[in-house]
Design a protein around this motif. Structure first.
Motif, PDB file in Angstrom:
ATOM      1  N   ALA A  44       0.823  -1.208   0.000  1.00 27.70           N
ATOM      2  CA  ALA A  44       0.000   0.000   0.000  1.00 27.70           C
ATOM      3  C   ALA A  44       0.863   1.266   0.000  1.00 27.70           C
ATOM      4  N   GLY A  45       2.186   1.084   0.072  1.00 26.99           N
ATOM      5  CA  GLY A  45       3.089   2.227   0.083  1.00 26.99           C
ATOM      6  C   GLY A  45       3.131   2.943   1.417  1.00 26.99           C
ATOM      7  N   GLN A  46       2.714   2.259   2.482  1.00 25.95           N
ATOM      8  CA  GLN A  46       2.665   2.863   3.809  1.00 25.95           C
ATOM      9  C   GLN A  46       3.865   2.497   4.672  1.00 25.95           C
ATOM     10  N   ARG A  47       4.734   1.648   4.169  1.00 35.05           N
ATOM     11  CA  ARG A  47       5.855   1.171   4.966  1.00 35.05           C
ATOM     12  C   ARG A  47       7.126   1.217   4.121  1.00 35.05           C
ATOM     13  N   ASN A  48       8.225   1.675   4.745  1.00 30.74           N
ATOM     14  CA  ASN A  48       9.528   1.635   4.096  1.00 30.74           C
ATOM     15  C   ASN A  48      10.135   0.259   4.356  1.00 30.74           C
ATOM     16  N   PRO A  49      10.341  -0.537   3.318  1.00 25.91           N
ATOM     17  CA  PRO A  49      10.883  -1.876   3.533  1.00 25.91           C
ATOM     18  C   PRO A  49      12.385  -1.841   3.804  1.00 25.91           C
ATOM     19  N   THR A  50      12.839  -2.753   4.634  1.00 23.57           N
ATOM     20  CA  THR A  50      14.276  -2.915   4.865  1.00 23.57           C
ATOM     21  C   THR A  50      14.837  -3.814   3.765  1.00 23.57           C
ATOM     22  N   LEU A  51      16.162  -3.821   3.653  1.00 23.16           N
ATOM     23  CA  LEU A  51      16.803  -4.732   2.701  1.00 23.16           C
ATOM     24  C   LEU A  51      16.451  -6.179   3.010  1.00 23.16           C
ATOM     25  N   ASP A  52      16.400  -6.526   4.297  1.00 21.14           N
ATOM     26  CA  ASP A  52      16.072  -7.900   4.678  1.00 21.14           C
ATOM     27  C   ASP A  52      14.709  -8.298   4.126  1.00 21.14           C
ATOM     28  N   THR A  53      13.735  -7.412   4.276  1.00 18.75           N
ATOM     29  CA  THR A  53      12.385  -7.690   3.776  1.00 18.75           C
ATOM     30  C   THR A  53      12.383  -7.802   2.261  1.00 18.75           C
ATOM     31  N   LEU A  54      13.064  -6.868   1.582  1.00 15.75           N
ATOM     32  CA  LEU A  54      13.089  -6.896   0.114  1.00 15.75           C
ATOM     33  C   LEU A  54      13.790  -8.149  -0.409  1.00 15.75           C
ATOM     34  N   TYR A  55      14.902  -8.538   0.224  1.00 11.38           N
ATOM     35  CA  TYR A  55      15.587  -9.764  -0.204  1.00 11.38           C
ATOM     36  C   TYR A  55      14.692 -10.981   0.003  1.00 11.38           C
ATOM     37  N   ALA A  56      13.984 -11.032   1.117  1.00 14.83           N
ATOM     38  CA  ALA A  56      13.095 -12.169   1.385  1.00 14.83           C
ATOM     39  C   ALA A  56      11.991 -12.243   0.333  1.00 14.83           C
ATOM     40  N   ILE A  57      11.431 -11.106  -0.026  1.00 19.20           N
ATOM     41  CA  ILE A  57      10.370 -11.070  -1.033  1.00 19.20           C
ATOM     42  C   ILE A  57      10.926 -11.402  -2.411  1.00 19.20           C
ATOM     43  N   ALA A  58      12.050 -10.785  -2.774  1.00 14.42           N
ATOM     44  CA  ALA A  58      12.649 -11.030  -4.091  1.00 14.42           C
ATOM     45  C   ALA A  58      12.979 -12.511  -4.274  1.00 14.42           C
ATOM     46  N   GLY A  59      13.509 -13.130  -3.224  1.00 11.26           N
ATOM     47  CA  GLY A  59      13.843 -14.552  -3.311  1.00 11.26           C
ATOM     48  C   GLY A  59      12.626 -15.404  -3.590  1.00 11.26           C
ATOM     49  N   GLN A  60      11.520 -15.095  -2.947  1.00  9.29           N
ATOM     50  CA  GLN A  60      10.299 -15.885  -3.133  1.00  9.29           C
ATOM     51  C   GLN A  60       9.620 -15.600  -4.474  1.00  9.29           C
ATOM     52  N   LEU A  61       9.863 -14.406  -5.023  1.00  8.83           N
ATOM     53  CA  LEU A  61       9.310 -14.080  -6.335  1.00  8.83           C
ATOM     54  C   LEU A  61      10.234 -14.513  -7.466  1.00  8.83           C
ATOM     55  N   GLY A  62      11.469 -14.923  -7.109  1.00 13.55           N
ATOM     56  CA  GLY A  62      12.421 -15.382  -8.118  1.00 13.55           C
ATOM     57  C   GLY A  62      12.953 -14.255  -8.993  1.00 13.55           C
ATOM     58  N   VAL A  63      13.145 -13.071  -8.384  1.00 15.43           N
ATOM     59  CA  VAL A  63      13.648 -11.923  -9.140  1.00 15.43           C
ATOM     60  C   VAL A  63      14.843 -11.316  -8.424  1.00 15.43           C
ATOM     61  N   PRO A  64      15.703 -10.596  -9.170  1.00 19.22           N
ATOM     62  CA  PRO A  64      16.796  -9.879  -8.511  1.00 19.22           C
ATOM     63  C   PRO A  64      16.249  -8.736  -7.662  1.00 19.22           C
ATOM     64  N   LEU A  65      17.045  -8.275  -6.720  1.00 23.46           N
ATOM     65  CA  LEU A  65      16.649  -7.187  -5.834  1.00 23.46           C
ATOM     66  C   LEU A  65      16.203  -5.950  -6.617  1.00 23.46           C
ATOM     67  N   THR A  66      16.888  -5.638  -7.703  1.00 19.63           N
ATOM     68  CA  THR A  66      16.551  -4.432  -8.462  1.00 19.63           C
ATOM     69  C   THR A  66      15.183  -4.518  -9.141  1.00 19.63           C
ATOM     70  N   ALA A  67      14.621  -5.715  -9.267  1.00 25.38           N
ATOM     71  CA  ALA A  67      13.256  -5.819  -9.794  1.00 25.38           C
ATOM     72  C   ALA A  67      12.269  -5.172  -8.827  1.00 25.38           C
ATOM     73  N   LEU A  68      12.643  -5.081  -7.550  1.00 23.96           N
ATOM     74  CA  LEU A  68      11.802  -4.425  -6.551  1.00 23.96           C
ATOM     75  C   LEU A  68      12.242  -2.983  -6.299  1.00 23.96           C
TER      76      LEU A  68
END
Length: 175
Positions: A44-68
């Motif tokens: 919803a754009g209400q939270r600033n994600p940490t790198l840890d969160t982005l890496y966890a999401i990127a890994g599960q989506l099968g994309v590089p970090l820069t895709a996020l």
């Protein structure tokens, strides 16, 4: 781009990639090991994600970090004991992606990153300070002018020395 613009852009990318893969909010949150409410706020754009969160999401989506994060040079991310700044992204004809980051680890900082997708290779070139890096429990030391390379499809750790570390990190994701 303001931090609000970046947060909204990340939110849009996460939601779009999740939808493309047919994952519910609950399922992606479960797979990434984060709270459903946190993921909902992020999308919803209400939270600033940490790198840890982005890496966890990127890994599960099968994309590089820069895709996020996006591919604009200078884009920054932070996490516990670590700051990164995107230097360059290269897309190869075979569908592979190479991301290049400037990485800063705090003195005696420890960062453990979740597993990336199959065949992802990381190389860390140490500019200043010292580091032990690689698969968790099998890190290898490196000092100025030295490089450590590993397959990062398992959890991996960066441990900086007493003066901290500045390094160039490349992440190569196969197509």
């Amino acid at each position: 781009m303001t931090s609000d613009d970046m947060r909204r852009a990340v939110a849009h990318r996460v939601a779009a990639l999740r939808a493309e893969r047919g994952l519910s909010l609950s399922e992606l949150a479960r797979r990434a090991g984060i709270g459903k409410g946190s993921l909902s706020e992020l999308e919803a754009g209400q939270r600033n994600p940490t790198l840890d969160t982005l890496y966890a999401i990127a890994g599960q989506l099968g994309v590089p970090l820069t895709a996020l994060l996006g591919e604009q040079s200078g884009t920054e991310g932070t996490g516990e004991s670590i700051d990164v700044s995107l230097l360059h992204v290269e897309h190869h004809d075979d569908g592979a992606t190479t991301e290049v980051f400037w990485l800063r680890l705090t003195p005696n900082g420890i960062r453990t990153s979740p597993a990336h997708g199959p065949g992802v290779i990381e190389s860390l070139y140490v500019a200043t300070g010292s580091v032990s890096a690689g698969p968790t429990g099998n890190e290898r030391p490196a000092g100025p002018g030295e490089t450590v390379t590993w397959v990062s499809d398992v959890a991996h750790t960066y441990r900086s020395g007493p003066r901290g570390t500045q390094a160039v990190l490349t992440i190569h994701s196969p197509g």
